[in-house]
Design an enzyme around this catalytic site. Sequence first.
Site: not given
Length: 297
Positions: A71-73, A75
Site C-alpha cells: 500500500f506504499s504511497n 511506490l
Amino acid sequence: MIILSAFQPQLPSPLIPFTPPWEGASNVTMMVKRDDAIHPVVSGNKWRKLKYTIENLPPTVESIVSFGGGFSNHLHALGFVCHTLGLPFHAIVRGNYEGNESPMLNDLLHWHANLHYVNKDTYQKRHEKRYLAQLNAQFPNCLIVPEGGSQSDALFGLSELIDEIDHPFDTIIAPVASGATLAGIVKGLAPTQHALGIGVLKGEGYLESLVSQFLDHEMNWRITHDFHCGGYAKQPRYLKTFCAQFNTSMPFAIEPVYSGKVFYALQQLLREGAFRKGERIVILHTGGLQGARPKGN
C-alpha cells in the site's frame, strides 16, 4: 534535464485555517498545509521527495528500482512518474501479493511496472551494500531510490515547503516513517521555530536516528511515539472511527496510516494542553491515501 512542470503540480500547495470543535483548539491558532493537493497521484511529500531526483536524472539511467509495501504511497507515486516518462520501473515489494494485489499494486501493473515480491528477510536487506550491489548487477544502469524516497536530494524539495508558508508559525507537525520529511522540514526552519514529528510506527530511537542522519545537529525538533496505534499500518477501531468522522466533517480527507495518526495525535495533544496558549501551529498533510483504498478502487 527532465522538466517536471509537465506534471502540472499545484504549487505552492494551499494553506488553510483549521478550526475543529475539539477541546483545547481555541487556545491555539492552526493551519493545514495541504500538500495532498499538489497532484492527484504524485501528492504531498512524495512529489517533494522525488522532484530533484527526477529532474537531475543522469541520461545513463535505464530504469529505476525502489522498495515498499503493498500500500506504499511512495511506490505508487514513483510508478506513475516512471510510466509517464516511459522509464522502466522495478518495485521491490515486501510480501507476496500475487493474485491478491492491492489497489496500489494493480495501478503499478496498469502502468507496466515490474513487481518483485520478496519475503521479510530479503526486504530487510534493502539498505545493505551487498544486496544493493546485487540489484545493480540484476538491473544494469539503474537508479536505486531508497524506501520512501528518503534520498539526500529529497531534503531540498521538502525544505521548500517552509518557504511557501506565508504566515508566521511556531510549530509544524508532520508524520515520521522514513525520516526524510521531518529532516527536510527542520532544514528549512528558522531558529525560533520547532518541528514535532508523529511517529507512525513503533521505533523509539530508531526514528530519531533516521532523521538525525540527514541533519547537522539541529535541536529544534522532536518525535512523539505515543500515537503509532500499535505499529505501522495498524488500524485499531478507534483510529478508523476517528478518520471516518473526520472525513465527514472536514474539508479534506485523511487515512489511517499517516495523516489519520497525525490528526488523531493533534486532537489528543490539544486536549492534554500540550501547546502553550496562543501557539501558532501548522499541520502538514503529506498526502497519499493508498492506505484507505478498499479492494476494487
